[in-house]
Design a protein around this motif. Structure first.
Motif, PDB file in Angstrom:
ATOM      1  N   MET A 184     -15.528   5.515   8.159  1.00 39.13           N
ATOM      2  CA  MET A 184     -14.256   6.040   8.593  1.00 39.13           C
ATOM      3  C   MET A 184     -13.504   5.042   9.465  1.00 39.13           C
ATOM      4  SD  MET A 184     -13.654   8.587   7.047  1.00 39.13           S
ATOM      5  CE  MET A 184     -12.624   9.938   7.450  1.00 39.13           C
ATOM      6  N   ASP A 185     -14.211   4.186  10.180  1.00 45.63           N
ATOM      7  CA  ASP A 185     -13.543   3.205  11.015  1.00 45.63           C
ATOM      8  C   ASP A 185     -12.716   2.241  10.170  1.00 45.63           C
ATOM      9  OD1 ASP A 185     -14.537   4.255  13.363  1.00 45.63           O
ATOM     10  OD2 ASP A 185     -16.330   2.994  13.317  1.00 45.63           O
ATOM     11  N   PHE A 186     -13.195   1.980   8.954  1.00 43.42           N
ATOM     12  CA  PHE A 186     -12.467   1.088   8.058  1.00 43.42           C
ATOM     13  C   PHE A 186     -11.096   1.660   7.724  1.00 43.42           C
ATOM     14  CE2 PHE A 186     -11.367  -0.131   3.672  1.00 43.42           C
ATOM     15  CZ  PHE A 186     -11.189  -1.481   3.867  1.00 43.42           C
ATOM     16  N   PHE A 187     -11.038   2.973   7.443  1.00 42.48           N
ATOM     17  CA  PHE A 187      -9.768   3.600   7.088  1.00 42.48           C
ATOM     18  C   PHE A 187      -8.827   3.673   8.286  1.00 42.48           C
ATOM     19  CE2 PHE A 187     -12.593   5.571   3.833  1.00 42.48           C
ATOM     20  CZ  PHE A 187     -12.056   4.887   2.756  1.00 42.48           C
ATOM     21  N   LYS A 188      -9.367   3.874   9.482  1.00 46.37           N
ATOM     22  CA  LYS A 188      -8.526   3.861  10.677  1.00 46.37           C
ATOM     23  C   LYS A 188      -7.946   2.471  10.906  1.00 46.37           C
ATOM     24  CE  LYS A 188     -10.489   7.599  13.400  1.00 46.37           C
ATOM     25  NZ  LYS A 188     -11.185   7.954  14.646  1.00 46.37           N
ATOM     26  N   LYS A 189      -8.778   1.461  10.718  1.00 40.56           N
ATOM     27  CA  LYS A 189      -8.329   0.081  10.911  1.00 40.56           C
ATOM     28  C   LYS A 189      -7.313  -0.319   9.841  1.00 40.56           C
ATOM     29  CE  LYS A 189     -10.131  -4.557  11.626  1.00 40.56           C
ATOM     30  NZ  LYS A 189     -11.312  -5.408  11.625  1.00 40.56           N
ATOM     31  N   LEU A 190      -7.502   0.181   8.636  1.00 42.34           N
ATOM     32  CA  LEU A 190      -6.609  -0.141   7.529  1.00 42.34           C
ATOM     33  C   LEU A 190      -5.216   0.433   7.755  1.00 42.34           C
ATOM     34  CD1 LEU A 190      -6.521  -1.507   4.755  1.00 42.34           C
ATOM     35  CD2 LEU A 190      -7.164   0.676   3.762  1.00 42.34           C
ATOM     36  N   GLY A 191      -5.141   1.638   8.250  1.00 42.80           N
ATOM     37  CA  GLY A 191      -3.845   2.268   8.499  1.00 42.80           C
ATOM     38  C   GLY A 191      -3.410   3.132   7.337  1.00 42.80           C
ATOM     39  N   THR A 192      -2.636   4.131   7.649  1.00 44.61           N
ATOM     40  CA  THR A 192      -2.199   5.092   6.636  1.00 44.61           C
ATOM     41  C   THR A 192      -1.276   4.452   5.609  1.00 44.61           C
ATOM     42  OG1 THR A 192      -2.332   6.832   8.301  1.00 44.61           O
ATOM     43  CG2 THR A 192      -1.128   7.340   6.308  1.00 44.61           C
ATOM     44  N   ALA A 193      -0.320   3.662   6.057  1.00 47.21           N
ATOM     45  CA  ALA A 193       0.638   3.055   5.127  1.00 47.21           C
ATOM     46  C   ALA A 193      -0.063   2.116   4.147  1.00 47.21           C
ATOM     47  CB  ALA A 193       1.713   2.309   5.900  1.00 47.21           C
ATOM     48  N   ASN A 194      -0.961   1.288   4.642  1.00 48.02           N
ATOM     49  CA  ASN A 194      -1.679   0.364   3.757  1.00 48.02           C
ATOM     50  C   ASN A 194      -2.590   1.113   2.799  1.00 48.02           C
ATOM     51  OD1 ASN A 194      -0.523  -1.952   4.761  1.00 48.02           O
ATOM     52  ND2 ASN A 194      -2.073  -2.229   6.324  1.00 48.02           N
ATOM     53  N   LEU A 195      -3.218   2.176   3.280  1.00 44.44           N
ATOM     54  CA  LEU A 195      -4.088   2.970   2.414  1.00 44.44           C
ATOM     55  C   LEU A 195      -3.276   3.611   1.293  1.00 44.44           C
ATOM     56  CD1 LEU A 195      -6.946   3.997   1.942  1.00 44.44           C
ATOM     57  CD2 LEU A 195      -6.382   5.949   3.374  1.00 44.44           C
ATOM     58  N   LEU A 196      -2.107   4.143   1.611  1.00 46.87           N
ATOM     59  CA  LEU A 196      -1.256   4.745   0.582  1.00 46.87           C
ATOM     60  C   LEU A 196      -0.784   3.709  -0.427  1.00 46.87           C
ATOM     61  CD1 LEU A 196       0.884   7.238   2.665  1.00 46.87           C
ATOM     62  CD2 LEU A 196      -0.924   7.772   1.037  1.00 46.87           C
ATOM     63  N   MET A 197      -0.473   2.511   0.037  1.00 49.23           N
ATOM     64  CA  MET A 197      -0.043   1.461  -0.883  1.00 49.23           C
ATOM     65  C   MET A 197      -1.187   1.021  -1.801  1.00 49.23           C
ATOM     66  SD  MET A 197       2.561  -0.730   1.472  1.00 49.23           S
ATOM     67  CE  MET A 197       3.305  -1.699   0.190  1.00 49.23           C
ATOM     68  N   LEU A 198      -2.407   0.986  -1.284  1.00 49.42           N
ATOM     69  CA  LEU A 198      -3.550   0.633  -2.125  1.00 49.42           C
ATOM     70  C   LEU A 198      -3.834   1.714  -3.161  1.00 49.42           C
ATOM     71  CD1 LEU A 198      -5.973  -0.969   0.478  1.00 49.42           C
ATOM     72  CD2 LEU A 198      -4.706  -2.120  -1.348  1.00 49.42           C
ATOM     73  N   VAL A 199      -3.685   2.975  -2.767  1.00 51.37           N
ATOM     74  CA  VAL A 199      -3.850   4.074  -3.728  1.00 51.37           C
ATOM     75  C   VAL A 199      -2.768   3.992  -4.792  1.00 51.37           C
ATOM     76  CG1 VAL A 199      -3.734   6.588  -3.966  1.00 51.37           C
ATOM     77  CG2 VAL A 199      -5.062   5.579  -2.112  1.00 51.37           C
ATOM     78  N   LEU A 200      -1.541   3.670  -4.380  1.00 54.86           N
ATOM     79  CA  LEU A 200      -0.449   3.506  -5.336  1.00 54.86           C
ATOM     80  C   LEU A 200      -0.748   2.376  -6.315  1.00 54.86           C
ATOM     81  CD1 LEU A 200       2.395   4.290  -6.270  1.00 54.86           C
ATOM     82  CD2 LEU A 200       3.275   2.678  -4.589  1.00 54.86           C
ATOM     83  N   CYS A 201      -1.319   1.288  -5.844  1.00 55.95           N
ATOM     84  CA  CYS A 201      -1.705   0.178  -6.734  1.00 55.95           C
ATOM     85  C   CYS A 201      -2.744   0.632  -7.753  1.00 55.95           C
ATOM     86  CB  CYS A 201      -2.250  -0.990  -5.928  1.00 55.95           C
ATOM     87  SG  CYS A 201      -0.977  -1.940  -5.103  1.00 55.95           S
ATOM     88  N   ALA A 202      -3.707   1.432  -7.312  1.00 55.75           N
ATOM     89  CA  ALA A 202      -4.728   1.937  -8.231  1.00 55.75           C
ATOM     90  C   ALA A 202      -4.105   2.842  -9.293  1.00 55.75           C
ATOM     91  CB  ALA A 202      -5.808   2.680  -7.458  1.00 55.75           C
ATOM     92  N   VAL A 203      -3.168   3.683  -8.891  1.00 54.19           N
ATOM     93  CA  VAL A 203      -2.486   4.565  -9.846  1.00 54.19           C
ATOM     94  C   VAL A 203      -1.662   3.745 -10.834  1.00 54.19           C
ATOM     95  CG1 VAL A 203      -0.701   6.349 -10.053  1.00 54.19           C
ATOM     96  CG2 VAL A 203      -2.462   6.546  -8.293  1.00 54.19           C
ATOM     97  N   ILE A 204      -0.985   2.720 -10.339  1.00 60.99           N
ATOM     98  CA  ILE A 204      -0.193   1.859 -11.216  1.00 60.99           C
ATOM     99  C   ILE A 204      -1.080   1.190 -12.251  1.00 60.99           C
ATOM    100  CG2 ILE A 204       1.117  -0.304 -11.272  1.00 60.99           C
ATOM    101  CD1 ILE A 204       2.373   0.564  -8.604  1.00 60.99           C
ATOM    102  N   ILE A 205      -2.253   0.720 -11.839  1.00 63.52           N
ATOM    103  CA  ILE A 205      -3.179   0.071 -12.772  1.00 63.52           C
ATOM    104  C   ILE A 205      -3.655   1.065 -13.828  1.00 63.52           C
ATOM    105  CG2 ILE A 205      -5.479  -0.969 -12.949  1.00 63.52           C
ATOM    106  CD1 ILE A 205      -4.871  -2.288 -10.208  1.00 63.52           C
ATOM    107  N   LEU A 206      -3.959   2.282 -13.418  1.00 66.49           N
ATOM    108  CA  LEU A 206      -4.402   3.298 -14.387  1.00 66.49           C
ATOM    109  C   LEU A 206      -3.294   3.647 -15.376  1.00 66.49           C
ATOM    110  CD1 LEU A 206      -6.442   5.671 -12.063  1.00 66.49           C
ATOM    111  CD2 LEU A 206      -7.320   4.055 -13.758  1.00 66.49           C
ATOM    112  N   VAL A 207      -2.061   3.772 -14.900  1.00 64.79           N
ATOM    113  CA  VAL A 207      -0.943   4.065 -15.797  1.00 64.79           C
ATOM    114  C   VAL A 207      -0.726   2.906 -16.764  1.00 64.79           C
ATOM    115  CG1 VAL A 207       1.565   4.418 -15.887  1.00 64.79           C
ATOM    116  CG2 VAL A 207       0.184   5.672 -14.227  1.00 64.79           C
TER     117      VAL A 207
END
Length: 62
Positions: free
Chosen positions: A1-24
């Motif tokens: 969980m410390d990794f996600f706190k350090k990463l930040g919400t905005a960066n985490l959302l952008m990485l999830v968006l990248c994963a969705v883009i790759i799947l599409v």
């Protein structure tokens, strides 16, 4: 969980968006629409490049 706190919400959302883009992009490419699949597939590295640029600009201001 410390990794996600350090990463930040905005960066985490952008990485999830990248994963969705790759799947599409894979879905489009494998269903016979290769040109659109490649076009959409190029969005993920572009978004990652923007993330890196913003991180460098943010670190440079401190």
């Amino acid at each position: 969980m410390d990794f996600f706190k350090k990463l930040g919400t905005a960066n985490l959302l952008m990485l999830v968006l990248c994963a969705v883009i790759i799947l599409v992009a894979e879905y489009l490419f494998l269903n016979g629409d290769q040109m659109h699949g490649m076009f959409v597939g190029l969005w993920a590295p572009t978004l990652l490049g923007v993330m890196i640029y913003l991180k460098l600009v943010d670190d440079g201001s401190e």
